[in-house]
Motif scaffolding. Structure first.
Motif, mmCIF file in Angstrom:
data_model
loop_
_atom_site.group_PDB
_atom_site.id
_atom_site.type_symbol
_atom_site.label_atom_id
_atom_site.label_comp_id
_atom_site.label_asym_id
_atom_site.label_seq_id
_atom_site.Cartn_x
_atom_site.Cartn_y
_atom_site.Cartn_z
ATOM 1 N N ASN A 675 0.868 -1.266 -0.150
ATOM 2 C CA ASN A 675 0.017 0.093 0.047
ATOM 3 C C ASN A 675 0.789 1.308 -0.110
ATOM 4 O O ASN A 675 0.575 2.198 -0.942
ATOM 5 N N CYS A 676 1.815 1.308 0.891
ATOM 6 C CA CYS A 676 2.677 2.352 1.148
ATOM 7 C C CYS A 676 3.452 2.884 -0.138
ATOM 8 O O CYS A 676 3.455 3.953 -0.730
ATOM 9 N N ILE A 677 4.288 1.885 -0.565
ATOM 10 C CA ILE A 677 5.057 2.294 -1.874
ATOM 11 C C ILE A 677 4.054 2.605 -2.976
ATOM 12 O O ILE A 677 4.534 3.465 -3.991
ATOM 13 N N GLU A 678 3.015 2.219 -3.241
ATOM 14 C CA GLU A 678 2.101 2.457 -4.273
ATOM 15 C C GLU A 678 1.446 3.760 -4.184
ATOM 16 O O GLU A 678 0.962 4.563 -4.874
ATOM 17 N N ARG A 679 1.267 3.991 -2.756
ATOM 18 C CA ARG A 679 0.698 5.422 -2.547
ATOM 19 C C ARG A 679 1.933 6.482 -2.823
ATOM 20 O O ARG A 679 1.761 7.651 -3.301
ATOM 21 N N LEU A 680 3.096 6.144 -2.758
ATOM 22 C CA LEU A 680 4.242 7.031 -2.965
ATOM 23 C C LEU A 680 4.265 7.192 -4.624
ATOM 24 O O LEU A 680 4.353 8.366 -5.293
ATOM 25 N N GLN A 681 4.112 5.883 -5.346
ATOM 26 C CA GLN A 681 4.198 6.026 -6.742
ATOM 27 C C GLN A 681 2.903 6.836 -7.320
ATOM 28 O O GLN A 681 2.965 7.874 -8.070
ATOM 29 N N GLN A 682 1.764 6.830 -6.632
ATOM 30 C CA GLN A 682 0.596 7.640 -6.813
ATOM 31 C C GLN A 682 0.887 9.068 -6.715
ATOM 32 O O GLN A 682 0.287 9.720 -7.535
ATOM 33 N N ILE A 683 1.727 9.501 -5.673
ATOM 34 C CA ILE A 683 1.796 11.102 -5.602
ATOM 35 C C ILE A 683 2.838 11.479 -6.963
ATOM 36 O O ILE A 683 2.376 12.564 -7.382
ATOM 37 N N PHE A 684 3.740 10.696 -7.478
ATOM 38 C CA PHE A 684 4.222 10.992 -8.574
ATOM 39 C C PHE A 684 3.655 10.820 -9.675
ATOM 40 O O PHE A 684 3.681 11.835 -10.607
ATOM 41 N N LEU A 685 2.643 10.058 -9.773
ATOM 42 C CA LEU A 685 1.725 10.008 -11.285
ATOM 43 C C LEU A 685 0.941 11.033 -11.089
ATOM 44 O O LEU A 685 0.367 11.701 -12.139
ATOM 45 N N GLN A 686 0.201 11.250 -10.179
ATOM 46 C CA GLN A 686 -0.923 12.279 -9.991
ATOM 47 C C GLN A 686 -0.552 13.378 -10.420
ATOM 48 O O GLN A 686 -1.594 14.475 -10.704
ATOM 49 N N HIS A 687 0.600 13.883 -9.837
ATOM 50 C CA HIS A 687 1.158 15.383 -9.890
ATOM 51 C C HIS A 687 2.287 15.289 -10.659
ATOM 52 O O HIS A 687 3.208 16.323 -10.410
ATOM 53 N N HIS A 688 2.489 14.618 -11.671
ATOM 54 C CA HIS A 688 3.796 14.405 -12.410
ATOM 55 C C HIS A 688 4.054 15.684 -12.959
ATOM 56 O O HIS A 688 5.386 15.982 -13.261
ATOM 57 N N GLN A 689 3.463 16.580 -13.615
ATOM 58 C CA GLN A 689 3.741 17.681 -14.280
ATOM 59 C C GLN A 689 4.457 18.707 -13.368
ATOM 60 O O GLN A 689 5.286 19.377 -13.925
ATOM 61 N N ILE A 690 3.768 18.894 -12.095
ATOM 62 C CA ILE A 690 4.662 19.732 -11.175
ATOM 63 C C ILE A 690 5.717 19.190 -10.685
ATOM 64 O O ILE A 690 6.650 19.759 -10.476
ATOM 65 N N ILE A 691 5.712 17.826 -10.353
ATOM 66 C CA ILE A 691 6.982 17.531 -9.658
ATOM 67 C C ILE A 691 8.272 17.266 -10.626
ATOM 68 O O ILE A 691 9.551 17.593 -10.265
ATOM 69 N N GLN A 692 8.015 17.318 -12.167
ATOM 70 C CA GLN A 692 8.915 17.244 -13.227
ATOM 71 C C GLN A 692 10.008 18.505 -12.822
ATOM 72 O O GLN A 692 11.016 18.662 -12.969
ATOM 73 N N GLN A 693 9.329 19.866 -12.131
ATOM 74 C CA GLN A 693 9.989 20.826 -12.106
ATOM 75 C C GLN A 693 11.085 20.609 -11.000
ATOM 76 O O GLN A 693 12.073 21.375 -10.990
ATOM 77 N N TYR A 694 10.967 19.487 -10.110
ATOM 78 C CA TYR A 694 11.779 19.665 -8.965
ATOM 79 C C TYR A 694 12.689 18.320 -9.219
ATOM 80 O O TYR A 694 13.356 18.021 -8.086
ATOM 81 N N MET A 695 13.033 17.951 -10.313
ATOM 82 C CA MET A 695 13.709 16.688 -10.691
ATOM 83 C C MET A 695 15.197 16.714 -9.947
ATOM 84 O O MET A 695 15.655 15.905 -9.494
#
Lengths: 723, 178
Positions: A675-695
């Motif tokens: 559950n936990c590791i997939e929740r981490l994945q979910q953060i990346f996936l659902q907000h990928h456009q914004i997180i791209q800025q912080y690579m």
């Protein structure tokens, strides 16, 4: 006329061959029309590519390909275009997703035009195929696990979309391009069309890659049915048959064309041509779930799919509900390997669906879940479904709809827990103040009166040596929040009024970061039986700035929530919080852009009019722009900080778990971990456009090489998505 | 013909305005003897500009009227269902004017229009508390509009209906008094 066909190509792609036939007939009559039309389509293709409208571009390419079949475009020139497409695979220093798209555009047109192109130019086509094959062999597929709905390969492998399409085209080639599913009206007009003069496509150079280019994300093909699932009906085409590709493409196109009009969409789906030769209901259900479960996000809003399925049940009451029930059963059986985000959507869909059908379901069929660990996927799923069903009805209803054996999975009665409520609470610190507050609230006291009552509450933290004028007083927060929320417990509106009326008190008590965290903690203690209330209160507190987003993130990862950490409501709150933060940043950016535009317009007018009085107006506007610029920077910084906090906390708890398992010698793969590791994945996936800025920050600060490989893998898969 | 076909391709009929217009809607303006005439008082002068203004507001509204609710449907249930199309700004329950209890309708206000449109497309005509509910655009909540306008205090439709509806107080008021 031309405009219609151009629009139809884009807006009704499932009716492609009808429009190409019409264009073919017009071209046979009027060579110039054909020439102008092709030129216009090429122009539109170039524009779509420059505007990052890649889905539209695919349909345009397909339309052009079919024009070869209608004798509008000469086959060799189409082959040349495809040669140019596939040569993009040789480009260096471009994202893989760019090369992928050009290969996809080529391959996905072949069901329509493969036969014709091979007949005219087989040597060239073989060369293009060889290049395609070598590209497909060497491309990276690190991203695939992140996009799969199920981690298991059985019963149906979740194939990467290009791999699947390649297999389908290979099979089609082996079958000598015999394709019988696509309706080809132009065959009936062959005698007219073969007399027509064809046009050559101008040489087409794919627009170069720019910094602003955003290509479609890779996909995984969702499969849940095969021919064994409907033994009595027509045979379902195999997963590597081109018929399967064409049917799925067309059904997806229908949804894309009519998603706003649910009755039209449903009618178009059930009247799909050739429906007697295929198990259409199975295809429809599979395509709809494919979209609903698509990662990172469905193409359309989730609730559309629920309502569309209801419409389909209304249109085909004798057949579709059974297929849907069969699908639900299959999804339930495979919960153990289903991606957590997809399980969330399954929960929301199923509970909403049941609420439209009096919650009728054969729960006893799922009794196997009663003997399993309650944190494992099946019982957890049933619990979450029942909780959502309760939100759409009421507690007693849920107890009534399930067999008595399921009572352990039923949600708690959503009542308020007031710690100062009974006699045993006399000994609790602050009890007398709580009673005092209750009386004050009931007699419509003002904030000032509440402040004066709270003034005398001792601070249990002040025993420590603190010369900084400690403003954080957990006891004050406790008695105030407990009593107020308890008195306002009657409805959401009552609670919101309470928050509004005593906003000043909240702001003062929650001024510090610890204060904010404690407000959330106390609120949670009061309402832990009512997750829906918790969610709306957190939302209101953020919007009225009683707490900030970072406080909510820290609260979610705090020890008080560890027992509820894998429950759906916690993640709904976190994602809602992130979305609010994102919307806030966008809003201020928009204000800044508008102010800048206004200034630009004023400058232009000044240079036109030579008016000196606008100098003054300029000053005020320039000041506003400066203020907004600061606001934007501050908001963006807050946004980045929020994500960093979340990632940091994830890394901490995951590392803790991995280390503990290593020292204990136990398997890391507990339900909690999955559950936990997939929740981490979910953060990346659902907000990928914004997180791209912080690579860069993420790579250098958090997801470094020293990190446990299990956690690092999630980051690497994410990087591979737009690589 | 061409514009008709293009229009059909962009059809969005669930979002269109219905025939219903609030007959009590008035634009605020100076009254016949000076001073402001209250917008919601039907006794004030009616002006053709009211319909135009109402339509303008309906076309950009983020507020929906929701009807055919059971008297027992709670704010929480409405929140849960309507949150599926977006974040809700406010819900105002419709009340019986005399009894101040729920009388089967409410207003749902969203922060953005697009979310209200999705509610019109996907929540309108589906069930809440086993009843098919109906949503329609509303020009915006004003104090007083949360009360039923029927003579007995509830909604007008419950005054005259002849059928028995367990979720809406049984028989219609007129039928009850016969």
């Amino acid at each position: 006329m031309q405009k219609i066909y151009e629009s139809s190509a884009r807006l009704l792609p499932e009716k492609l061959t009808i429009y190409t036939t019409l264009v073919g007939l017009l071209n046979a009559r009027n060579y110039n029309f054909g020439g102008e039309f092709v030129e216009a389509m090429i122009r539109q293709l170039k524009e779509s590519l420059k505007a990052n409208s890649y889905n539209e571009a695919v349909y345009l390419v397909r339309f052009l390909s079919d024009l070869v079949n209608c004798h509008v475009i000469a086959a060799p020139s189409m082959v040349a275009m495809f040669e140019n497409f596939v040569s993009v695979t040789q480009e260096e220093d471009v994202p893989q997703v760019r090369r992928d798209w050009y290969v996809y555009a080529f391959l996905s047109s072949l069901p329509w035009v493969g036969k014709e192109l091979y007949e005219k130019k087989d040597a060239e086509m073989d060369r293009i195929f060889a290049n395609t094959e070598s590209y497909l062999k060497r491309r990276q597929k690190t991203h695939v696990p992140m996009l799969q709905v199920w981690t298991a390969e059985k019963p149906h492998p979740q194939e990467e979309y290009l791999d699947c399409l390649w297999a389908q085209i290979q099979k089609l080639k082996k079958d000598r391009w015999q394709e019988r599913h696509i309706l080809r009206p132009y065959l009936a007009f062959d005698s007219i069309l073969c007399e027509a003069l064809q046009h050559n496509l101008p040489p087409f150079t794919p627009p170069p890659h720019t910094e602003d280019s955003v290509y479609p994300m890779p996909r995984v093909i969702f499969r849940m049915f095969d021919y064994t699932d409907d033994p009595e009906g027509p045979v379902m085409p195999g997963s590597h048959s081109v018929e399967r590709f064409v049917i799925e493409e067309n059904l997806h196109c229908i949804i894309k064309s009519h998603w706003k009009e649910r009755n039209t969409c449903a009618a178009q789906l059930v009247s799909y041509p050739g429906k007697n030769k295929i198990p259409l209901n199975y295809h429809i259900v599979e395509v709809i779930f494919a979209e609903l479960f698509q990662l990172p996000a469905p193409p359309h809003i989730d609730v559309m799919y629920t309502t569309l399925l209801i419409e389909l049940c209304k249109l085909q009451p004798g057949s579709l509900p059974q297929v849907l029930a069969q699908a639900t059963e299959m999804l339930y059986m495979r919960l153990d390997t289903m991606n957590t985000t997809c399980v969330d959507r399954f929960i929301n869909w199923f509970s909403h669906h049941l609420s439209n059908f009096q919650f009728r379901w054969s729960w006893e069929d799922w009794s196997d879940c009663l003997t399993q660990d309650p944190d494992s996927p099946k019982p957890k799923f049933v619990k979450e479904v029942l909780e959502k069903c309760m939100r759409l009805s009421y507690h007693q209803r849920i107890l009534d709809i399930v067999p008595p054996t399921f009572s352990t999975l039923c949600p708690a009665n959503p009542t308020c827990i007031y710690k100062y409520g009974d006699e045993s609470s006399n000994s609790l610190p602050g009890h007398s103040v709580a009673l005092c507050l209750a009386v004050a609230f009931k007699s419509k006291a003002t904030s000032d009166e509440i402040f004066s009552i709270l003034k005398d509450v001792p601070n249990p933290n002040q025993d420590d040596d603190d010369d900084e004028g400690f403003s954080f007083n957990p006891l004050k927060i406790e008695v105030f929040v407990q009593t107020l929320l308890h008195l306002a417990a009657k409805s959401f509106s009552h609670s919101f009024s309470a928050l509004a009326k005593f906003h000043e008190v909240f702001k003062t008590l929650a001024e510090s970061d610890e204060g904010k965290l404690h407000v959330l903690r106390v609120m949670f203690e009061v309402w832990r039986n009512h997750p829906q209330m918790i969610a709306v209160l957190v939302d209101k507190m953020i919007r009225t700035q009683i707490v900030d987003c970072a406080a909510v993130a820290n609260w979610i990862f705090s020890s008080e929530l560890s027992r509820d950490f894998i429950r759906l409501f916690v993640w709904e709150i976190l994602h809602s919080t992130i979305r609010k933060m994102n919307k806030h940043v966008l809003k201020i950016q928009k204000e800044l852009d508008e102010a800048k535009e206004k200034l630009a317009r004023q400058h232009k007018r000044r240079s036109d009019d030579d008016d000196r009085s606008s100098d003054r107006k300029d000053g005020a506007l320039e000041e506003q722009i400066e203020r907004l610029q600061e606001k934007v920077e501050s908001a963006q910084s807050e946004q980045k900080n929020l994500f960093l906090v979340i990632f940091q906390r994830f890394i901490m708890i995951l590392t803790e778990h991995l280390v503990r398992c290593e020292t204990d010698g136990t398997s890391i793969l507990t339900p909690w971990y999955k559950n936990c590791i997939e929740r981490l994945q979910q953060i990346f996936l659902q907000h990928h456009q914004i997180i791209q800025q912080y690579m860069v920050t993420l790579e250098n600060l958090l997801f470094t090489a020293e990190l446990d490989p299990h956690i690092l893998a999630v980051f690497q898969q994410f990087c591979a998505l737009q690589a | 013909m061409s514009s008709g076909l293009l229009k059909a391709l962009r059809s969005d009929s669930y979002v269109e305005l219905s025939q219903y217009r609030d007959q009590h809607f008035r634009v605020r303006r100076a009254g016949p003897r000076g001073g402001e005439a209250l917008a919601q008082n039907p006794a004030t002068w009616f002006s053709p500009g009211d319909n135009e203004e109402q339509e303008k507001l309906l076309k950009k509204s983020c507020t929906l009227y929701v009807g055919n609710l059971s008297f027992y449907t709670t704010e929480e249930q409405i929140y849960e269902l309507f949150s599926k199309s977006g974040d809700i700004k406010k819900i105002i329950m419709g009340l019986d004017k005399m009894k101040k209890t729920a009388c089967g309708f409410c207003f749902v206000e969203y922060y953005i229009r697009a979310d209200a449109e999705n509610a019109m497309r996907y929540i309108n005509g589906t069930r809440l508390d086993d009843r098919i509910i109906r949503t329609d655009w509303d020009a915006g909540f004003k104090e007083g509009r949360q009360y039923g306008r029927g003579r007995s205090g509830g909604q007008v439709r419950d005054e005259y209906r002849q059928d028995y509806d367990a979720g809406r107080g049984g028989y219609g008021k007129l039928a009850q008094n016969q």
